[in-house]
Design an enzyme around this catalytic site. Structure first.
Site, mmCIF file in Angstrom:
data_model
loop_
_atom_site.group_PDB
_atom_site.id
_atom_site.type_symbol
_atom_site.label_atom_id
_atom_site.label_comp_id
_atom_site.label_asym_id
_atom_site.label_seq_id
_atom_site.Cartn_x
_atom_site.Cartn_y
_atom_site.Cartn_z
ATOM 1 N N ASP A 1 47.182 38.724 48.625
ATOM 2 C CA ASP A 1 46.992 39.790 47.628
ATOM 3 C C ASP A 1 47.671 39.471 46.299
ATOM 4 O OD1 ASP A 1 45.590 41.256 49.599
ATOM 5 O OD2 ASP A 1 47.462 42.050 50.382
ATOM 6 N N HIS B 1 42.238 46.381 47.769
ATOM 7 C CA HIS B 1 43.527 46.558 48.438
ATOM 8 C C HIS B 1 44.044 47.976 48.186
ATOM 9 C CE1 HIS B 1 47.303 45.251 50.199
ATOM 10 N NE2 HIS B 1 47.906 45.911 49.234
ATOM 11 N N ASN C 1 38.695 41.112 46.486
ATOM 12 C CA ASN C 1 39.229 41.902 47.588
ATOM 13 C C ASN C 1 39.625 43.276 47.064
ATOM 14 O OD1 ASN C 1 40.471 42.419 50.226
ATOM 15 N ND2 ASN C 1 42.434 42.217 49.164
ATOM 16 N N SER D 1 43.544 48.653 44.177
ATOM 17 C CA SER D 1 43.370 47.491 43.298
ATOM 18 C C SER D 1 42.189 46.662 43.783
ATOM 19 C CB SER D 1 44.608 46.583 43.336
ATOM 20 O OG SER D 1 45.783 47.288 42.979
#
Ligand code: GAR
Length: 195
Positions: free
Chosen positions: A144, A108, A106, A135
């Site tokens: 997260d 972020h 992912n 990130s």
């Protein structure tokens, strides 16, 4: 080349950057499908290139577990080596994590573990942060919280508002995502366990 499925919920500018990167014959990955949890505008980046798209909407399923299983099946149909959440604004469930855990990353818009969640840019501004950033991390069952693979700083400027700061972060996110996917996809290093 590694097979990548991208998940998104919005405009998909990060996905577009990844698609542009795959135009380079030296890039070690291809985007083989783009999925969303709603009829997101970002799907068009893929559709324009003839890349398959799918929508798996929570509201089309009796409950979250059924949605999670359907999403896992939709992704699995494309046999990805790597799944990239790029602006996908839903928390994935155990079916997706079981199938793709360790291969699901992912991006972020903050320097995790600072400012997790759906309002990272707003939260950084509200906290008076002078530096935030981008990130890329492995997705785990938390919000997260998975291991960070790459980070890059973005200074907060005195006259920043949320859209302005978010746009500068996204410029950095696009580069970091393209670089990180290339690193993970490179032959011999495939998989998020490699440093
Ligand atoms: C990106 O900033 C991404 O990090 C963020 O949504 C934006 C998508 O931009 N994701 C999250 O905040 C997830 N918690 P895009 O639609 O232009 O690619």
């Amino acid at each position: 080349r590694a097979r990548v499925v991208v998940l998104l919920s919005g405009t998909g500018s990060l996905c577009a950057a990844l698609l542009d990167a795959t135009d380079d014959p030296a890039y070690p990955a291809d985007v083989v499908a783009v999925g969303a949890d709603r009829p997101a505008a970002g799907l068009e980046h893929a559709a324009r290139r003839g890349i398959p798209t799918f929508v798996s909407a929570l509201g089309d399923h009796p409950d979250r577990a059924a949605w999670d299983r359907a999403l896992a099946a939709s992704i699995a149909a494309f046999e990805p080596d790597l799944v990239v959440s790029a602006g996908f604004m839903k928390i994935v469930g155990p079916a997706v994590l079981d199938a793709f855990g360790g291969r699901l990353i992912n991006t972020h818009p903050a320097l995790l573990p600072a400012f997790p969640g759906a309002h990272a840019v707003r939260d950084a501004l509200a906290a008076g942060a002078t530096v935030t950033g981008s990130s890329v991390h492995v997705v785990d069952a938390g919000v997260d919280t998975g291991p960070v693979l790459a980070q890059r700083e973005v200074p907060v400027l005195p006259d920043d508002d949320e859209p302005r700061l978010h746009e500068r972060i996204k410029a950095v996110e696009r580069e970091l995502l393209v670089e990180t996917v290339a690193r993970l996809a490179a032959p011999g290093t495939r998989g998020t366990s490699s440093p």
